[in-house]
Design an enzyme around this catalytic site. Structure first.
Site, PDB file in Angstrom:
ATOM      1  N   SER A  36      -3.743   1.814 -18.844  1.00 51.17           N
ATOM      2  CA  SER A  36      -5.054   2.198 -18.341  1.00 51.17           C
ATOM      3  C   SER A  36      -5.475   3.603 -18.754  1.00 51.17           C
ATOM      4  O   SER A  36      -6.639   3.969 -18.601  1.00 51.17           O
ATOM      5  CB  SER A  36      -5.085   2.080 -16.814  1.00 51.17           C
ATOM      6  OG  SER A  36      -4.098   2.902 -16.236  1.00 51.17           O
TER       7      SER A  36
ATOM      8  N   GLY B 276       0.819  -1.197   0.000  1.00 48.92           N
ATOM      9  CA  GLY B 276       0.000   0.000   0.000  1.00 48.92           C
ATOM     10  C   GLY B 276       0.855   1.248   0.000  1.00 48.92           C
ATOM     11  O   GLY B 276       2.076   1.186   0.196  1.00 48.92           O
TER      12      GLY B 276
ATOM     13  N   LYS C 272      -7.488   3.674  -7.498  1.00 52.55           N
ATOM     14  CA  LYS C 272      -7.863   4.712  -8.469  1.00 52.55           C
ATOM     15  C   LYS C 272      -9.178   5.375  -8.072  1.00 52.55           C
ATOM     16  O   LYS C 272      -9.320   6.600  -8.131  1.00 52.55           O
ATOM     17  CB  LYS C 272      -7.967   4.102  -9.870  1.00 52.55           C
ATOM     18  CG  LYS C 272      -6.638   3.675 -10.467  1.00 52.55           C
ATOM     19  CD  LYS C 272      -6.837   3.013 -11.827  1.00 52.55           C
ATOM     20  CE  LYS C 272      -5.512   2.561 -12.410  1.00 52.55           C
ATOM     21  NZ  LYS C 272      -5.667   1.871 -13.709  1.00 52.55           N
TER      22      LYS C 272
END
Length: 807
Positions: A711, A388, A754
């Site tokens: 992406s 993370g 995101k």
């Protein structure tokens, strides 16, 4: 020179004159007189050696190159004379005339011997100096014309004064240097001329080829003697220093031998008297600890063996110190000592909730492990990897796990580690060697079952000293770590009862084999509500206490904390929020020190006074619809982040320009988007675009930050078609998804960070691939309620939702 050689020169006058005329050689210059004797000789290149013209002295050369052998054969077939010249590069195998020094020595071959290894030994006597002027031929050997260099004695008085001084210095060198024979000094004593004395001394010294060549090229006798005098003085300094070092080493060895004998005698005397020395006491303690402690059989056997070695060594020897250090590590490492796990699930859940807000998935996984340990005592310890962004509580979560299980907690940071020995240790044979960091932390823990946190796993490096990540494969493999091998210990160590917790900001760059050995648990970051709860429950009380303030010294309203989170921090964790709260606490402490007590209630209006102007803008990056700009969302090690994709069209030659520090994959996505945009405009009414005369510039701001991945392809194609059709893009949405040339939108990774990044930025419409529908289930409920998710399977669907006026 012998009379025979002079006769040969007289017979060769006509031949030399003809060859000089054929090669264009000019008369000598540069200080040579007009009476210089001219010679025509085959050339013998010397590698790293210099031949001096010393009468009645034969020098030996080993010849192996075809070029040199051919020159020797030519000399033997004529008058046995060659021109020996040193080459500039000693390592060159094949040389030409330009590769040789200008001045060499005419030599007469005395004897040629064939050696067993196939090479040839040549014995030759140096006759006189010769300056090579021009080559006659270079194949199969070098043949050159040269002129004999006659000595100059412009200062005979100085030369005579230097001769005895040089002899005296040379005598000192012969006495100091065992490799210089006494015959060399005898020859020097009998030298009749100062030039011959300088050559004898230069040939006898072990000088570098550059210095010897310099001495060979000096014509003036007194100048040559001065240089030899300087070289001798430097040689004497070096030899005296070497002799002093040898004497010191010999004295040290004699001292050590004398001390060894005295210690052996002392040991015998103390044994007869019934007394014990300090080393004997230490050995006794080692032996008692091994016999009294709980150690595996292999440890006891190796320990007793090392104790016997130590007993036979002098106490002051370096090896004895190494053995004592090894025994200390062997005895102090925990081999069987362990702590009892606390398997109270309610207590563990309370501790985790007290120290951490949210992180439900991680807490659930830990409670599952505790439940399994309660039912099966011999269950395998998990190997977790918390992944993370910074500041989400990965390291502190490991401490809470240790507290919940009542285990010891140790932590090692691998950031910047590039040496494999940091993991596996160094061999015991090296002075100052130690075990690797794994066993160092196990010794610090004192038990075989601590919670072991390996921090910053993704910051490992690789260089010539090995790959630390590869060394971790054994540590983090439940099938192998029961017999972990450390280079220092050389005894298998059981790590199977350790709970390993690795932390990383990203898995990129880690070996797939290492990732496969761990259970990856993602911590994508906190949403706004979670940050508010963390600030009120944890951060504000902790910062006030650390700044010496009461719990009610500063009161933050809900709106003030919300404004700080939105306008002063933009992060996945809470470190920036912590610093902002600490800044307010410091101002409160200063006010108290200045006796300016007043009500410190921080409202939304007071935040700029305490923290300055806002650093971030909350809400969509674009306030109104625009042409050629679409908002993309990226996944970074610090969480999700938004960035606009801008497209500009201009007249040109059909080029596409991509800027913004884009990676290779993202550039390929931009090219695919351009191809689809061309096909899309051709299918509809926009056929007036001549792409061969149109330049396309795609730019992603924040050019100093690298960006990569497929992406952003959906945002790029939307911005491109908006620029081509002059239709505006909605300002209140962001897009993510990989596109194909057929117009399909493929699923991408990292949807949760995101979406959370878009939510932190205030975006309320999120366009994502239809294949990522299942990822929405991992989002917090209030995030799913705040954001409208538009799932698309094709680019056409995304265009209808993103472009204004498209049906």
């Amino acid at each position: 020179m012998s009379p025979m050689a002079d006769t040969t020169l007289l017979h060769d006058d006509q031949r030399i004159a003809a060859e000089r005329e054929a090669t264009g050689a000019s008369p000598p210059s540069g200080g040579l007189d007009d009476q210089t004797i001219e010679v025509d000789l085959p050339v013998l290149p010397l590698r790293g050696e210099t031949l001096f013209p010393i009468p009645d002295t034969v020098n030996s050369f080993v010849v192996g190159r075809e070029q040199s052998l051919a020159a020797i054969e030519e000399a033997l077939s004529r008058d046995r004379r060659v021109l020996a010249i040193s080459q500039h590069d000693p390592d060159a195998e094949t040389v030409t005339f330009s590769d040789l020094h200008e001045v060499g020595t005419e030599a007469k071959i005395a004897r040629v011997l064939k050696l067993p290894d196939g090479s040839t030994s040549v014995l030759a006597e140096g006759i006189r100096r010769v300056r090579a002027i021009t080559p006659v031929s270079e194949h199969p050997f070098i043949r050159a014309i040269g002129w004999v260099v006659e000595e100059l004695n412009e200062a005979p008085a100085e030369a005579r004064e230097l001769m005895p001084l040089t002899l005296e210095l040379f005598h000192s060198v012969v006495e100091l240097n065992d490799t210089t024979p006494d015959e060399a000094y005898i020859r020097a004593m009998n030298a009749e001329t100062p030039g011959l004395l300088a050559d004898i001394v230069a040939a006898s010294l072990n000088l570098v080829s550059g210095t010897q060549q310099e001495l060979l090229e000096i014509r003036e006798v007194s100048e040559r003697l001065r240089l030899v005098h300087t070289v001798l003085e430097e040689e004497i300094r070096v030899l005296e220093l070497e002799r002093q070092l040898r004497d010191d080493v010999r004295e040290e060895v004699d001292k050590d031998q004398r001390e060894f004998i005295l210690r052996e005698q002392l040991r015998t005397i103390t044994k007869e008297l019934g007394e014990t020395s300090a080393q004997n006491t230490e050995i006794t303690e080692f032996r008692e600890k091994l016999e009294a402690g709980r150690y595996p059989e292999a440890v006891i056997e190796r320990g007793l063996k090392e104790i016997d070695r130590l007993n036979a060594m002098p106490p002051g020897s370096p090896e004895a110190s190494m053995v004592r250090n090894y025994l200390e590590w062997l005895i102090e490492l925990p081999w069987k000592k362990r702590t009892r796990d606390n398997t109270d699930i309610k207590r563990a859940a309370q501790i985790l909730d007290t120290h951490h807000h949210g992180l439900d998935r991680v807490k659930e996984r830990l409670l599952e492990y505790i439940a399994v340990r309660r039912l099966a005592r011999q269950s395998r310890s998990p190997i977790l990897c918390f992944v993370g962004p910074p500041g989400v509580g990965k390291t502190s979560l490991g401490q809470s796990i240790a507290q919940a299980l009542s285990r010891k907690f140790v932590r090692v940071s691998l950031g910047g580690v590039r040496d494999e020995a940091e993991i596996r240790g160094h061999r015991m044979t090296y002075i100052g060697s130690m075990p690797g960091r794994i066993l160092q932390m196990m010794r610090q823990a004192g038990t075989v079952n601590p919670v072991f946190m390996i921090d910053e796993l993704d910051k490992l490096g690789v260089d010539f000293r090995g790959d630390p990540a590869a060394a971790l494969l054994e540590v983090l493999d439940p099938e192998q770590n029961a017999a972990f091998s450390d280079h220092y210990l050389e005894i298998p160590y059981d790590l199977s009862r350790v709970i390993f917790i690795a932390t990383a900001n990203t898995l990129e760059g880690l070996p797939p084999a290492l990732i496969d050995r761990m259970e990856v648990v993602e911590l994508p970051g906190y949403v706004e509500d979670e940050k508010l709860a963390i600030a009120e429950r944890f951060l504000i009380p902790r910062e006030l206490e650390e700044h010496g303030l009461e719990s009610d010294a500063v009161r933050f309203t809900h709106d003030a904390l919300t404004r700080i989170i939105r306008e002063y921090t933009r992060e996945a964790g809470v470190r920036g929020l912590t610093r902002s709260i600490a800044s307010v606490a410091r101002k409160r402490a200063l006010a108290r020190a200045e006796r300016k007590d007043r009500d410190w209630k921080i409202s939304s209006r007071d935040v700029p006074k305490a923290l300055g102007p806002p650093r971030f803008r909350f809400g969509p990056a674009e306030t109104e619809a625009s042409v050629g700009t679409a908002m993309a969302v990226f996944s970074t090690p610090a969480g999700g982040d938004l960035s606009p994709v801008e497209v500009s069209l201009a007249s040109g030659s059909g080029q596409i320009l991509l800027t913004g520090l884009l990676g290779r994959v993202m550039k390929e996505s931009a090219h695919a988007a351009l191809t689809y945009a061309r096909a899309w405009t051709d299918r509809l009414e926009h056929k007036n675009h001549h792409f061969a005369q149109l330049d396309v510039h795609v730019h992603v701001p924040s050019g100093a930050l690298p960006k990569d991945g497929p992406s952003a392809g959906l945002a790029v194609v939307v911005a491109l078609i908006s620029a081509l059709t002059r239709r505006q893009v909605r300002h209140d949405l962001t897009l993510t998804g990989e596109i194909t040339l057929q117009g399909r939108v493929l699923p991408v990774g990292a949807i949760k960070p995101k979406v959370l990044g878009a939510h932190r930025a205030g975006v309320r419409t999120f366009v994502l691939p239809q294949g990522n529908r299942q990822d929405l289930a991992e989002l917090p409920r209030h995030v799913r309620q705040d954001i409208e998710f538009i799932e698309v399977a094709t680019v056409d669907e995304a265009l209808r939702r993103a472009l204004l006026g498209v049906q």
